[in-house]
Design a protein around this motif. Sequence first.
Motif, mmCIF file in Angstrom:
data_model
loop_
_atom_site.group_PDB
_atom_site.id
_atom_site.type_symbol
_atom_site.label_atom_id
_atom_site.label_comp_id
_atom_site.label_asym_id
_atom_site.label_seq_id
_atom_site.Cartn_x
_atom_site.Cartn_y
_atom_site.Cartn_z
ATOM 1 N N LEU A 1 1.236 -3.385 2.112
ATOM 2 C CA LEU A 1 2.456 -2.590 1.964
ATOM 3 C C LEU A 1 2.857 -1.997 3.310
ATOM 4 O O LEU A 1 4.006 -2.078 3.727
ATOM 5 C CB LEU A 1 2.215 -1.489 0.921
ATOM 6 C CG LEU A 1 3.308 -0.427 0.814
ATOM 7 C CD1 LEU A 1 4.612 -1.044 0.323
ATOM 8 C CD2 LEU A 1 2.879 0.685 -0.134
ATOM 9 N N LEU B 1 -6.702 -1.043 -2.103
ATOM 10 C CA LEU B 1 -6.511 -0.574 -0.734
ATOM 11 C C LEU B 1 -6.000 -1.701 0.149
ATOM 12 O O LEU B 1 -5.142 -1.500 1.003
ATOM 13 C CB LEU B 1 -7.827 -0.018 -0.171
ATOM 14 C CG LEU B 1 -8.254 1.332 -0.745
ATOM 15 C CD1 LEU B 1 -9.600 1.744 -0.174
ATOM 16 C CD2 LEU B 1 -7.223 2.402 -0.448
ATOM 17 N N SER C 1 7.571 4.193 -2.020
ATOM 18 C CA SER C 1 6.243 3.653 -2.329
ATOM 19 C C SER C 1 5.231 4.179 -1.323
ATOM 20 O O SER C 1 4.128 4.603 -1.689
ATOM 21 C CB SER C 1 6.248 2.138 -2.264
ATOM 22 O OG SER C 1 7.235 1.618 -3.087
ATOM 23 N N LEU C 2 5.644 4.108 -0.058
ATOM 24 C CA LEU C 2 4.743 4.576 0.995
ATOM 25 C C LEU C 2 4.351 6.019 0.744
ATOM 26 O O LEU C 2 3.186 6.405 0.831
ATOM 27 C CB LEU C 2 5.422 4.478 2.358
ATOM 28 C CG LEU C 2 5.542 3.082 2.977
ATOM 29 C CD1 LEU C 2 6.333 3.164 4.260
ATOM 30 C CD2 LEU C 2 4.161 2.527 3.248
ATOM 31 N N SER D 1 -0.562 0.172 -9.097
ATOM 32 C CA SER D 1 -1.729 0.023 -8.227
ATOM 33 C C SER D 1 -2.456 1.348 -8.093
ATOM 34 O O SER D 1 -3.694 1.414 -8.147
ATOM 35 C CB SER D 1 -1.305 -0.454 -6.842
ATOM 36 O OG SER D 1 -0.638 -1.674 -6.937
ATOM 37 N N VAL D 2 -1.650 2.404 -7.930
ATOM 38 C CA VAL D 2 -2.259 3.721 -7.798
ATOM 39 C C VAL D 2 -3.026 4.076 -9.064
ATOM 40 O O VAL D 2 -4.163 4.587 -9.006
ATOM 41 C CB VAL D 2 -1.174 4.777 -7.497
ATOM 42 C CG1 VAL D 2 -1.752 6.178 -7.609
ATOM 43 C CG2 VAL D 2 -0.595 4.547 -6.119
ATOM 44 N N ARG E 1 -4.198 -4.055 -0.831
ATOM 45 C CA ARG E 1 -2.790 -4.179 -1.199
ATOM 46 C C ARG E 1 -1.956 -3.148 -0.441
ATOM 47 O O ARG E 1 -0.865 -3.437 0.031
ATOM 48 C CB ARG E 1 -2.679 -3.954 -2.718
ATOM 49 C CG ARG E 1 -1.387 -4.336 -3.301
ATOM 50 C CD ARG E 1 -1.399 -5.784 -3.758
ATOM 51 N NE ARG E 1 -0.071 -6.143 -4.220
ATOM 52 C CZ ARG E 1 0.734 -6.959 -3.559
ATOM 53 N NH1 ARG E 1 0.315 -7.525 -2.453
ATOM 54 N NH2 ARG E 1 1.944 -7.229 -3.997
ATOM 55 N N PHE E 2 -2.484 -1.959 -0.331
ATOM 56 C CA PHE E 2 -1.777 -0.903 0.413
ATOM 57 C C PHE E 2 -1.597 -1.306 1.874
ATOM 58 O O PHE E 2 -0.546 -1.073 2.471
ATOM 59 C CB PHE E 2 -2.550 0.418 0.355
ATOM 60 C CG PHE E 2 -2.503 1.077 -1.004
ATOM 61 C CD1 PHE E 2 -1.570 0.670 -1.946
ATOM 62 C CD2 PHE E 2 -3.373 2.104 -1.333
ATOM 63 C CE1 PHE E 2 -1.526 1.272 -3.201
ATOM 64 C CE2 PHE E 2 -3.329 2.710 -2.566
ATOM 65 C CZ PHE E 2 -2.415 2.291 -3.513
ATOM 66 N N THR E 3 -2.620 -1.923 2.423
ATOM 67 C CA THR E 3 -2.501 -2.387 3.804
ATOM 68 C C THR E 3 -1.308 -3.318 3.940
ATOM 69 O O THR E 3 -0.517 -3.215 4.875
ATOM 70 C CB THR E 3 -3.769 -3.142 4.229
ATOM 71 O OG1 THR E 3 -4.894 -2.349 3.922
ATOM 72 C CG2 THR E 3 -3.750 -3.459 5.706
ATOM 73 N N SER F 1 -8.337 2.958 6.633
ATOM 74 C CA SER F 1 -7.156 3.271 7.439
ATOM 75 C C SER F 1 -7.302 2.733 8.853
ATOM 76 O O SER F 1 -6.349 2.210 9.431
ATOM 77 C CB SER F 1 -6.910 4.777 7.474
ATOM 78 O OG SER F 1 -8.058 5.438 7.918
ATOM 79 N N VAL G 1 3.607 -0.482 -7.144
ATOM 80 C CA VAL G 1 2.781 0.440 -6.366
ATOM 81 C C VAL G 1 2.217 1.523 -7.271
ATOM 82 O O VAL G 1 1.035 1.877 -7.184
ATOM 83 C CB VAL G 1 3.607 1.047 -5.220
ATOM 84 C CG1 VAL G 1 2.799 2.112 -4.510
ATOM 85 C CG2 VAL G 1 4.015 -0.033 -4.240
ATOM 86 N N VAL H 1 1.894 6.306 -2.005
ATOM 87 C CA VAL H 1 0.543 5.908 -1.601
ATOM 88 C C VAL H 1 -0.112 7.017 -0.780
ATOM 89 O O VAL H 1 -1.238 7.441 -1.066
ATOM 90 C CB VAL H 1 0.600 4.595 -0.789
ATOM 91 C CG1 VAL H 1 -0.729 4.340 -0.121
ATOM 92 C CG2 VAL H 1 0.972 3.448 -1.687
#
Lengths: 417, 966
Positions: free
Chosen positions: B72, B66, B100-101, B51-52, B68-70, B127, B48, B104
């Motif tokens: 997550l 993003l 991680s959350l 990714s950031v 990928r974040f979804t 979002s 993560v 993000v």
Amino acid sequence: MNQRKYTNSVQELIRNLEGVFSNQGNASASYSKEALISRIDDVIFKQRGDWISSQQTLTPLEELELTDELGLYLQEQKHEYVRYRIFEALFSMARETALEYRRDILSKLVSLAIVSKSSATLECAALWMKSTEKSHVVHLVLSLVTDYCVLQQNGASDLKACIDFSPRFCCIFLIALTSHYTMMSSEKCKEVGIIVDDLKDWPCLRLLDIVQHWLLKDPAICYCTATQMDKLWRTVIKATHSLPDSLSLTPLDGLASWCVKTPFAPMSLLAPVITTEECAENLTYSDLHSRMHYGFLKVLLASKPALKAIAKGSVLGNPDLQLWSKQQAHALVGDLMSLCNHSDATPLSGSADELAVDRFSQISQIAMSMRVLNCTKDQFQSLSDPLPKTRLLEIVAYGPNRRSSIDETPMEISTNY
Amino acid sequence: MPVSSNPIVDGTMKTKQSHTTSKLGPQQMVHWFVASSYASGSFTEERVRNSVALLHRVPAARNAVLHRFTMLFEDAVRSHLDHIEFQSTAPGISPEIASSLELVVNTLFELLEQSGKAWATILCNWSVEALGQVSSCSKQRQTVPPPGNLGHLLSFWLNVVPMRMLLDVYRTCLKILIENSPQSCVDSLLKASASHSPHFDWVVADVGSAFPNAIVERVLYTGFSKFCKLRWTPMSLQPSASITMNENEQTILTSVTRVLEHLFLFHPSKVCNKIVDMFKTPPSGKSSSHIKVTLYLMNLFSVSPVLLPATTEMFVDLIDATRLNNLYKQFQKLNRSPEEIANLSSLVVHLVCKSSSGSAKLISFLLATTCSKPTGKLQGMDKGVCSVFSKIVSLLMDDLKHMALKEKNETSNVFTEISANYEEYCNNLLISCSTSRKTWWYDLLLVICFYKSYANSVLSYILTEANTHSHLEIFLQFYNDVAPVTPDLLDSVLQKSFQSLPKLSTDKALSLLTNINSLCAWDEAKVPSEGFKTRLIKKLLLVIDDIVLMVCKLPIKKHCAKLCVDILYQIMSTTSTCDLGLGTRLLPLTQSLVYYFYYLLHTGHKNNDAAMQSCHRVLVQLTQTPETFSVVCRLLLEASVTQEDNSVLFGKRIEPELDENEMSEIQAGRKVNLLALHQKAKAKSIFKSSLSNGFVPVSVEAGRIGVGPKKKKKCPISQESQSSNNECLSLLLYRCSCKTSGNINLNSFTIPDVRQTFDSDKLLHLADCIISTITVSSPQLATTITLDGDTEWPSCNTRKLTIERDLQIFYFLDEHPFVWQLLFLIAHNHCAFNKVSSIIRSCMSVLLSHYESDRYQTPLPETSLHYQVATKVMQLLGKGKLVPEPLCFVGQFFHQISPFEVSVLLTTVWNFIKEHPSDAEQSSENQREFKLENINLQPFLTVVHHVLHANITNLGYLFSTYMVTK
């Protein structure tokens, strides 16, 4: 895994294309060119012609893979001609199918190329931009601006670095920028009541910073499209020359009008400051503007090689090509008049009007002396006649000997007679 | 191709790599990211973090990161839900994922903080899409509440940490967007709502309550701009940027509606106000924007059953002539084809049909627009608008009719709403002068009637309100239209009318009854009504009891009673007795009519008054058969004597007759001095008659010694009205006693006083009635020896025993003069007369006593009561065939002979009757024939001759009359 399957099929298709382009005329090619191109949308972009089944699209991850892979391929492809043909096959805006999606992928590809300093991709993109309709180019440029100047905090440095490995891209980028940001909407339009997004026509601070950086770093950048005109470029540009709405060859006209018009920037742009890598102190819009103006004057001074190349006829075979034509200068004067607050009176010293007219005078003088602007003294006098008179303009137009109308007094008039 | 050659597949490499990624070039970062995305295993914090970093470094990878974040967030939510569902086996969100959350979310907030304006759009889209995706993915889970329960769902998701984080990001983005560039902030919301509803609705609800105004406004306006582009931009020019390929009008409208409906649940007034505001001030100053907004809103309403009713009334209030004219002009400018107008009309119609609350107002408004000379806020409306609305209205009516007939049993709001206003429509229908508008009101009422059981209400209302002939024609037409679809319509109309009758004001009640009456008397020749009249009368029979009841409610609805009586006559005159059901109905019916009759008398009605005439008419109609006659007669007569206020009408003396002194004395409360009164009476009598000297006895009423002399009484009613009343009652009974002969026209009908005119059976009943009437009139008359059937005349001397009763009867007859008339009537039938002969006997007994005791030689004056009674008695005896000619003529000269001679003659007559009683078994049909009886009259006539002799000077000319010729 999907990953394998997809990348493999992309690679295979590109290899086939490569085969077609590298031995053109060889009938033994297993696929015809047209058949391959028609498979591109289906295989690479997964966009079917019938949009009913358009559910099948690339995931964001696959998009990233695709752009990455394409970038790598373009970099590895040593044959310039094949490289561009494949690039064009993928992203030609003349093909209507999946046009928007391909354009988006292209934006991502170029964006990735900038950050990964892939000169091959950028060169292809530069030629693509020169030979494609303006609206698509502007779309690409704006998406790059969003990526590097708006969203990324320090993305500007990536763009600035482009000049090192692809000056032609920078040059085309400048042309596109200046043709998009016309700097025409100002406070004046607001007074009339036309509601416009007043920042829409003005480049942002970071963008201006990049431009002035490029100009100062390498003034010759503006002429590299003319001076570095190779065989591939000449072929492609000649083929698309008749395109109605394409970019001009050099950014001179656009830059000149930027320099002249920047004093009229809207208030909201003037306040904020940025710091750049080269200069620790905060720079305002007008600071950047001055630097850009200075850079542009240097650009004009460096016009010799380009003029020579044109005279030789190596640029599109046209020796009469004008870098900054009289018509363009005329249009600039017209814009300037509409922007000036008091177009007939003498501008106050220190006002935006005076600054703009002065800059116009400086630019014109150098341009005329460098033969960038082919214009006789008389022609220039009539050209600049409608502008508000400043001392500098008088000098440029009439020479230092003519008595300035500003200083004129009735007494002196009588003695002059 | 280098991608595949990237070395990050197994775990050991990963950790090694993760430390170095920050130093890698952008391209390597991309490779690493791609590889780690495909790698197995869950999210690690390192991945993560990388990714950031990639997000910061490479703009082109933004979408992928993003996305990928979804994943997550989805992963986190999944493990959270797992934990809720299987407490023990699932560990829930691991600390690594939690951190991680956090990483993000912090990154995203950082970005928003640094350059909010730029990132807000991207993160907003991301979002909201992530929210939608996660919501959709979790819809199958048991723990997630069903989408129907919005509040529950909302609170559930807000308790799930990753979702809350996402929602926070979204809200922050939205806030920034609303502040900076509100034009496009809800595009993504609409899109997500369209693709993930209903599992996504909680987000809409939450965001909507966070920024109600902005969201409502934006949703509305975004929908509008898309709608405009789709509808009014030619295909070739359609800008593709704002509209995706698979959006069309319908999807746009549905998604806008869905969002608005959710917001409506929590902020009804805000949503409505925004909609109305949009209509009031349309976006962008273009000339045709107003009509576009209107069309847009109308289309919006057509897909929303919630918003339409909520705003209908607000819109109706808002629309006026200028707005309509303006809209019409703009509509024409849009240069639309006739089909377009037809579409618009059908849209309007559809909306009206779907609207519920306020629809009545809306329809009224529509009808008002069609008026040729509009008033109020519609003044100055364009002719074109008017014609468009006419088309719309006629279309609307057709549709409503279809709907009403089709959905008879379903509950549809528009009908309930308009049904409530039927009275107004009825009024308009009756009042309106324009034919077309009349038709519309008419149609509207038809719709109401088709739909529900309102037909009876409507019809009875029209019946009540109608006051001209043409109104009744409308009524008939309406009835004919509605009757085929409504069973037993007339029945229920009448029932409804009569139920409502007591509640109506007098005027209304009157007009209702008048209308019914005139419908009963409808001239079918003039306006054909397909046997409506007969049907009406048949149905009126069912409500006859109500009508009868109305007759009794006299003091309140006096005029109604007359109309009711008229209606009753109409019914009775066209219906057989059998159908009338007189068996059970006769008594109440008669009671009411009798009551009404006496009421008329009390209020001073005369014989030839219209009311009295109609009363007579109906009673005569009722007494067609002897049986009914007997009932009517009995009730009529008994009412006249048993109720004191009634008997007063005919001359019963109840009030003490006082002179002024007495009045004042009684008023002063002083005791009456018997002696003083006596002297006063004496003084009076001295003046009266010079013959009486000395003590004059004063008759003293029993039990009243010390109170004063017996008071004379008088009747409070004037002599004139007394005689009129008597005449009225006797005329009625005369009429009733006539032989039945179809229709009766009272005015042209004179009753000849001959035997054949009258029904002998009725006369027999009448005789019985008179006897019983006298019996019930006072206890004394009922209890003394008898009046019933004692037709035998005793010896003349025995009458002393019954003198008390005889006197009472005598005075009874005096106080009820109509009885004399009836006796004359009865005398036509001698059998009947025989029954009442006891009355005559009593009278004669009193007369005998009176004349015997009179000591004076001069005959009694013709004005004296006894003389009058004596002549009447003699006439009756002659007419009733108790005494033959010429003996019965002796009454002619009573005024010329002395009282004693009168008594002698009367005794002779008495004796004759005693010796020649009437044959009781003789048929009443045949007249008694004295000639056949071989009567020897000579002994009786001798007495007459003697009297004539004694008065030969005066009566000589009569002699021949009393000679018996053999």
